[in-house]
Design a protein around this motif. Structure first.
Motif, PDB file in Angstrom:
ATOM      1  N   VAL A   1      -6.497   5.222   6.943  1.00  0.00           N
ATOM      2  CA  VAL A   1      -5.898   4.769   8.257  1.00  0.00           C
ATOM      3  C   VAL A   1      -5.125   5.915   8.892  1.00  0.00           C
ATOM      4  O   VAL A   1      -4.942   5.842  10.124  1.00  0.00           O
ATOM      5  CB  VAL A   1      -5.288   3.438   7.978  1.00  0.00           C
ATOM      6  CG1 VAL A   1      -4.379   2.960   8.986  1.00  0.00           C
ATOM      7  CG2 VAL A   1      -6.145   2.387   7.334  1.00  0.00           C
ATOM      8  N   ALA A   2      -4.311   6.390   8.111  1.00  0.00           N
ATOM      9  CA  ALA A   2      -3.444   7.432   8.603  1.00  0.00           C
ATOM     10  C   ALA A   2      -4.104   8.603   9.442  1.00  0.00           C
ATOM     11  O   ALA A   2      -3.797   9.010  10.269  1.00  0.00           O
ATOM     12  CB  ALA A   2      -2.613   8.288   7.523  1.00  0.00           C
TER      13      ALA A   2
ATOM     14  N   GLY B   1      -4.954   3.707   2.796  1.00  0.00           N
ATOM     15  CA  GLY B   1      -3.888   4.114   3.427  1.00  0.00           C
ATOM     16  C   GLY B   1      -4.120   5.565   4.074  1.00  0.00           C
ATOM     17  O   GLY B   1      -3.808   5.736   5.281  1.00  0.00           O
ATOM     18  N   GLU B   2      -4.641   6.545   3.463  1.00  0.00           N
ATOM     19  CA  GLU B   2      -4.847   7.616   3.938  1.00  0.00           C
ATOM     20  C   GLU B   2      -5.783   7.705   5.101  1.00  0.00           C
ATOM     21  O   GLU B   2      -5.799   8.435   6.183  1.00  0.00           O
ATOM     22  CB  GLU B   2      -5.252   8.769   2.681  1.00  0.00           C
ATOM     23  CG  GLU B   2      -4.147   9.019   1.764  1.00  0.00           C
ATOM     24  CD  GLU B   2      -4.724   9.453   0.327  1.00  0.00           C
ATOM     25  OE1 GLU B   2      -5.950   9.909   0.280  1.00  0.00           O
ATOM     26  OE2 GLU B   2      -3.794   9.572  -0.425  1.00  0.00           O
TER      27      GLU B   2
ATOM     28  N   ARG C   1      -5.865  -2.013  -0.572  1.00  0.00           N
ATOM     29  CA  ARG C   1      -4.393  -1.755  -0.959  1.00  0.00           C
ATOM     30  C   ARG C   1      -4.232  -0.364  -1.736  1.00  0.00           C
ATOM     31  O   ARG C   1      -3.183  -0.218  -2.298  1.00  0.00           O
ATOM     32  CB  ARG C   1      -4.153  -2.788  -1.782  1.00  0.00           C
ATOM     33  CG  ARG C   1      -3.937  -4.107  -0.851  1.00  0.00           C
ATOM     34  CD  ARG C   1      -3.591  -5.509  -1.831  1.00  0.00           C
ATOM     35  NE  ARG C   1      -2.390  -5.253  -2.563  1.00  0.00           N
ATOM     36  CZ  ARG C   1      -1.170  -5.489  -2.302  1.00  0.00           C
ATOM     37  NH1 ARG C   1      -1.035  -5.884  -1.004  1.00  0.00           N
ATOM     38  NH2 ARG C   1      -0.013  -5.230  -2.755  1.00  0.00           N
ATOM     39  N   SER C   2      -5.243   0.253  -1.618  1.00  0.00           N
ATOM     40  CA  SER C   2      -5.256   1.483  -2.377  1.00  0.00           C
ATOM     41  C   SER C   2      -4.632   2.571  -1.500  1.00  0.00           C
ATOM     42  O   SER C   2      -4.774   2.764  -0.227  1.00  0.00           O
ATOM     43  CB  SER C   2      -6.714   2.041  -2.742  1.00  0.00           C
ATOM     44  OG  SER C   2      -7.678   2.521  -1.872  1.00  0.00           O
ATOM     45  N   ALA C   3      -4.310   3.934  -1.953  1.00  0.00           N
ATOM     46  CA  ALA C   3      -3.820   5.042  -1.382  1.00  0.00           C
ATOM     47  C   ALA C   3      -4.997   5.596  -0.555  1.00  0.00           C
ATOM     48  O   ALA C   3      -4.823   6.040   0.732  1.00  0.00           O
ATOM     49  CB  ALA C   3      -3.302   5.893  -2.384  1.00  0.00           C
TER      50      ALA C   3
END
Length: 158
Positions: free
Chosen positions: A36-37, A33-34, A28-30
């Protein structure tokens, strides 16, 4: 004799963490997320270049990433690679908790009476900068038993 008396007076303090909490905080961390992006961007770039081998490889990575997250977030799979991301801060967590070792609570099948266990799940999870919702999830995790590892689906298409 003197050593045995000292050990009886001051237990060895071990910091234990619930690997599920660490996995959830990371997922759930930034930073996650980065990653995955980046994976999506690399996939789209390979697709635009017509690099079918890279498209296939990257197209499989996302589903396998999900399998690994499920093994960690719902069961007891190890999180050593996630802890490596915050390795520089772990000595501080240990110092703050007054412990000499950090270990997954799922990897401690026995402890002698001379060992005192200190839960360091939340201090380690905080290294991933969790939001309030994540902290709430982590608080509720204590009441949930992990899914037996052999019951976690291994097929990324499930």
């Amino acid at each position: 004799p003197a050593t045995a008396e000292k050990a009886a007076k001051s237990p060895v303090k071990i910091g234990v963490y619930d690997s599920r909490g660490i996995a959830i905080a990371y997922a759930r961390s930034a930073e996650f997320g980065e990653s995955v992006a980046r994976l999506r961007a690399d996939y789209e770039q390979a697709k635009a270049k017509g690099d079918s081998a890279q498209v296939k490889k990257l197209g499989q990575e996302g589903p396998w990433m999900q399998v690994r997250l499920h093994q960690r977030g719902f069961s007891t799979a190890g999180v050593g690679d996630l802890l490596a991301k915050v390795a520089d801060a772990l000595p501080g967590v240990a110092r703050e908790a007054g412990v000499v070792l950090l270990v997954s609570k799922w990897e401690m099948p026995y402890q002698d009476a001379s060992v005192e266990v200190v839960d360091v799940t939340l201090p380690i999870a905080r290294l991933f900068k969790p939001d309030e919702q994540t902290l709430k999830i982590l608080g509720e995790l204590k009441d949930e038993k992990p899914v037996p590892f052999d019951e976690v689906p291994l097929d990324p298409n499930d």
